[in-house]
Design an enzyme around this catalytic site. Sequence first.
Site, PDB file in Angstrom:
ATOM      1  N   GLU A 153       0.829  -1.206   0.000  1.00 44.85           N
ATOM      2  CA  GLU A 153       0.000   0.000   0.000  1.00 44.85           C
ATOM      3  C   GLU A 153       0.863   1.256   0.000  1.00 44.85           C
ATOM      4  OE1 GLU A 153      -3.551   2.081   2.676  1.00 44.85           O
ATOM      5  OE2 GLU A 153      -1.974   0.915   3.656  1.00 44.85           O
ATOM      6  N   ASP A 182      -5.875   2.357  -1.413  1.00 49.99           N
ATOM      7  CA  ASP A 182      -6.657   3.131  -0.455  1.00 49.99           C
ATOM      8  C   ASP A 182      -7.002   4.453  -1.121  1.00 49.99           C
ATOM      9  OD1 ASP A 182      -7.407   4.922   1.663  1.00 49.99           O
ATOM     10  OD2 ASP A 182      -6.517   3.536   3.096  1.00 49.99           O
ATOM     11  N   GLN A 236      -9.502   0.140   0.103  1.00 49.43           N
ATOM     12  CA  GLN A 236      -9.962   0.769   1.333  1.00 49.43           C
ATOM     13  C   GLN A 236     -10.497   2.160   1.036  1.00 49.43           C
ATOM     14  OE1 GLN A 236      -6.452   0.471   3.841  1.00 49.43           O
ATOM     15  NE2 GLN A 236      -7.166  -1.434   4.762  1.00 49.43           N
ATOM     16  N   GLU A 250     -12.037   2.025   6.278  1.00 51.38           N
ATOM     17  CA  GLU A 250     -10.962   2.436   7.176  1.00 51.38           C
ATOM     18  C   GLU A 250     -11.072   3.942   7.403  1.00 51.38           C
ATOM     19  OE1 GLU A 250      -6.507   0.910   7.467  1.00 51.38           O
ATOM     20  OE2 GLU A 250      -6.640   2.674   6.185  1.00 51.38           O
TER      21      GLU A 250
END
Length: 261
Positions: free
Chosen positions: A145, A180, A206, A242
Amino acid sequence: MTLRFDANLKWLFTEYEFEARFDAASAAGFRGVEYASPYPYEAAQLKRLLDDAGLEQVLINTPMGEPGTLTRQGLACIPEVVDEYRDGVLRGLEYATALGASFLHVVGGIIPDDVSRDLAFATYITNIAWAAEQAKTTGVRLLLETQNKRNAPGFILESQAQAAAVVEAIGSSRVGLLLDFYHAQIDEGDLISTYERFKDLILHIQVADPPARHEPGTGEINWGPLFSAVAASGYAGWIGCEYEPANGTAEGLGWMKEYAR
């Protein structure tokens, strides 16, 4: 196509003690959960909580250090802690296997002040390749990530393109991207194009809405077209929630019902 959302229990349902968050997530309609650190608990205890709540463990992270320490954002790029990193990967794979988790996020780390970027990146590549070899004997896949420079200055991965290049360089089916949208929006924007460019490497997504990192619909991202693009692509994975709820977890879940289809 129906999108599947899972609850990150580090961020959601914090109105409850950690052990009670599993039942709270299930009662709110979630069927999957993720969280960064299972390590304060015995794996068998967490598995019972999952099973009793009818939940699937989607993701955990590799171990990280305490806030303010060298390893606060992961260990993978730090030359002086390679042995500790390897122990952490093995421990993460052990927990992920015991919990039935699909993914282990190998957290990259902050480049130390006295280490060059070139050395840190070489260490990172070597460490990820080593982890991929260890994962071959498990059913667990590794995730990489990129984190934004505002929240994690000095983080080893600086862009989605760089993270994708690492995945392609490793060349293992055990490694993929965690995209993300919160981090990607802050540093790069152009989210639909970014998703389309790297969708074949993306194993997990996410979400949170910048700038405040609350639930979708509270910030600057236009989620309708973005979720439509993800659904239209045939993405069948989980989307991890998240974010820090703006005004209570359950009270802020209306967005999920709106965008689930």
